[in-house]
Design a protein around this motif. Structure first.
Motif, PDB file in Angstrom:
ATOM      1  N   TYR A 104       4.382  67.639   4.213  1.00 34.39           N
ATOM      2  CA  TYR A 104       4.562  68.501   5.371  1.00 34.39           C
ATOM      3  C   TYR A 104       3.859  69.831   5.150  1.00 34.39           C
ATOM      4  O   TYR A 104       3.628  70.251   4.034  1.00 34.39           O
TER       5      TYR A 104
ATOM      6  N   TYR B 113       4.822  70.321  10.558  1.00 32.59           N
ATOM      7  CA  TYR B 113       4.008  69.121  10.730  1.00 32.59           C
ATOM      8  C   TYR B 113       4.351  68.181   9.586  1.00 32.59           C
ATOM      9  O   TYR B 113       4.118  68.502   8.429  1.00 32.59           O
TER      10      TYR B 113
ATOM     11  N   ASN C 281       4.554  61.175   7.576  1.00 32.46           N
ATOM     12  CA  ASN C 281       5.449  60.229   6.927  1.00 32.46           C
ATOM     13  C   ASN C 281       4.774  58.865   6.961  1.00 32.46           C
ATOM     14  O   ASN C 281       4.833  58.172   7.970  1.00 32.46           O
TER      15      ASN C 281
ATOM     16  N   ASN D   5       2.781  58.082  10.163  1.00 28.06           N
ATOM     17  CA  ASN D   5       3.417  58.664  11.341  1.00 28.06           C
ATOM     18  C   ASN D   5       3.409  60.182  11.240  1.00 28.06           C
ATOM     19  O   ASN D   5       3.838  60.748  10.242  1.00 28.06           O
TER      20      ASN D   5
ATOM     21  N   LYS E 143       4.737  63.732  12.877  1.00 29.14           N
ATOM     22  CA  LYS E 143       5.764  64.327  13.721  1.00 29.14           C
ATOM     23  C   LYS E 143       5.583  65.838  13.664  1.00 29.14           C
ATOM     24  O   LYS E 143       5.361  66.409  12.596  1.00 29.14           O
TER      25      LYS E 143
ATOM     26  N   ILE F 115       7.564  69.362  14.671  1.00 24.02           N
ATOM     27  CA  ILE F 115       8.904  69.856  14.995  1.00 24.02           C
ATOM     28  C   ILE F 115       8.823  71.350  15.260  1.00 24.02           C
ATOM     29  O   ILE F 115       8.249  72.098  14.476  1.00 24.02           O
TER      30      ILE F 115
ATOM     31  N   THR G 265      11.818  67.716  18.073  1.00 24.51           N
ATOM     32  CA  THR G 265      10.521  67.062  17.880  1.00 24.51           C
ATOM     33  C   THR G 265       9.713  67.251  19.153  1.00 24.51           C
ATOM     34  O   THR G 265      10.155  66.866  20.233  1.00 24.51           O
TER      35      THR G 265
ATOM     36  N   TYR H  66       6.242  66.372  19.193  1.00 22.49           N
ATOM     37  CA  TYR H  66       5.209  65.341  19.194  1.00 22.49           C
ATOM     38  C   TYR H  66       5.550  64.318  18.127  1.00 22.49           C
ATOM     39  O   TYR H  66       6.016  64.668  17.046  1.00 22.49           O
ATOM     40  N   GLU H  67       5.278  63.055  18.429  1.00 19.00           N
ATOM     41  CA  GLU H  67       5.418  61.996  17.427  1.00 19.00           C
ATOM     42  C   GLU H  67       4.398  60.913  17.748  1.00 19.00           C
ATOM     43  O   GLU H  67       4.260  60.505  18.900  1.00 19.00           O
TER      44      GLU H  67
ATOM     45  N   GLU I  76       1.365  57.819  15.689  1.00 19.01           N
ATOM     46  CA  GLU I  76       0.880  57.142  14.496  1.00 19.01           C
ATOM     47  C   GLU I  76      -0.624  57.342  14.370  1.00 19.01           C
ATOM     48  O   GLU I  76      -1.357  57.301  15.353  1.00 19.01           O
TER      49      GLU I  76
END
Length: 151
Positions: free
Chosen positions: A100, A108, A111, A114, A116, A118, A125, A127-128, A130
Motif C-alpha cells: 500500500y 492505495y 492486494n 486487485n 482498492k 480508500i 472504498t 475505487y476497486e 483488477e
C-alpha cells in the motif's frame, strides 16, 4: 515528520551480526514557527509509523489472521481517525501479497492484482478493480512503490 531511531548491532546464535532498529520518538517540525515538538505516540502502543502524506501519519499494527490494521493519525487535530483493516489475499514465500501507499489522503492498496482506493477521512472504498494485461506479462511481483501526480 521526523523519526528518531537508534540502530544496534546484535549478535545472532551463529555468531553473525544483524541490525536492530529501535524507535526513539516521533517529532513534528512546524516550518512556519520553526518549532520542533515530540509526538507522544510510542510504537509499543500504537504500532510502527510507516507513511506520512502531509496530513496523516499512518501507523501499522499487525492483527491476528495476517491482517494489518492501518491507524491514520491527524497531526493537526492530534487524534486518530477511522482504522482501516487490510486483508491479504494470500501468501507467497512467507510474505503478505499486498502493498500500500498513501497519496492525497487516500490509501492505495494492491492486494494480489486487485487495486482498492480508500478515502482515509471516511474509511470508504472509492475505487476497486483488477489489474489485467494484454499478452504474456508476468504479474507475480506487482507492488506499489510510489504514487506521482503529474498535474
Amino acid at each position: 515528520m521526523i523519526r528518531a531511531t537508534d540502530v544496534l548491532l546484535e549478535e545472532g546464535l551463529n555468531g553473525d551480526f544483524h541490525e536492530k532498529e529501535r524507535d526513539e520518538g516521533l517529532y513534528r517540525y512546524d516550518i512556519k514557527n520553526g518549532e520542533l515538538s515530540e509526538l507522544d505516540l510510542p510504537s509499543e502502543e500504537y504500532g510502527h509509523a510507516n507513511r506520512f502524506d502531509g496530513k496523516y501519519l499512518y501507523f501499522e499494527q499487525p492483527t491476528e489472521g495476517e491482517q494489518l490494521l492501518i491507524k491514520p493519525y491527524d497531526i493537526v487535530e492530534e487524534k486518530f481517525i477511522n482504522d482501516i483493516e487490510l486483508h491479504p489475499s494470500g501468501q507467497k514465500n512467507h510474505q503478505m501479497t499486498f502493498s500500500y501507499e498513501v497519496y492525497d489522503q487516500k490509501l492505495y492498496v494492491l492486494n494480489g492484482l486487485n487495486l482498492k482506493v480508500i478515502d482515509v477521512a471516511t474509511g470508504e472504498t472509492i475505487y476497486e478493480g483488477e489489474i489485467v494485461t494484454k499478452g504474456n506479462v508476468d504479474l507475480d511481483q506487482v507492488r506499489l512503490d510510489t504514487i506521482i501526480n503529474f498535474d
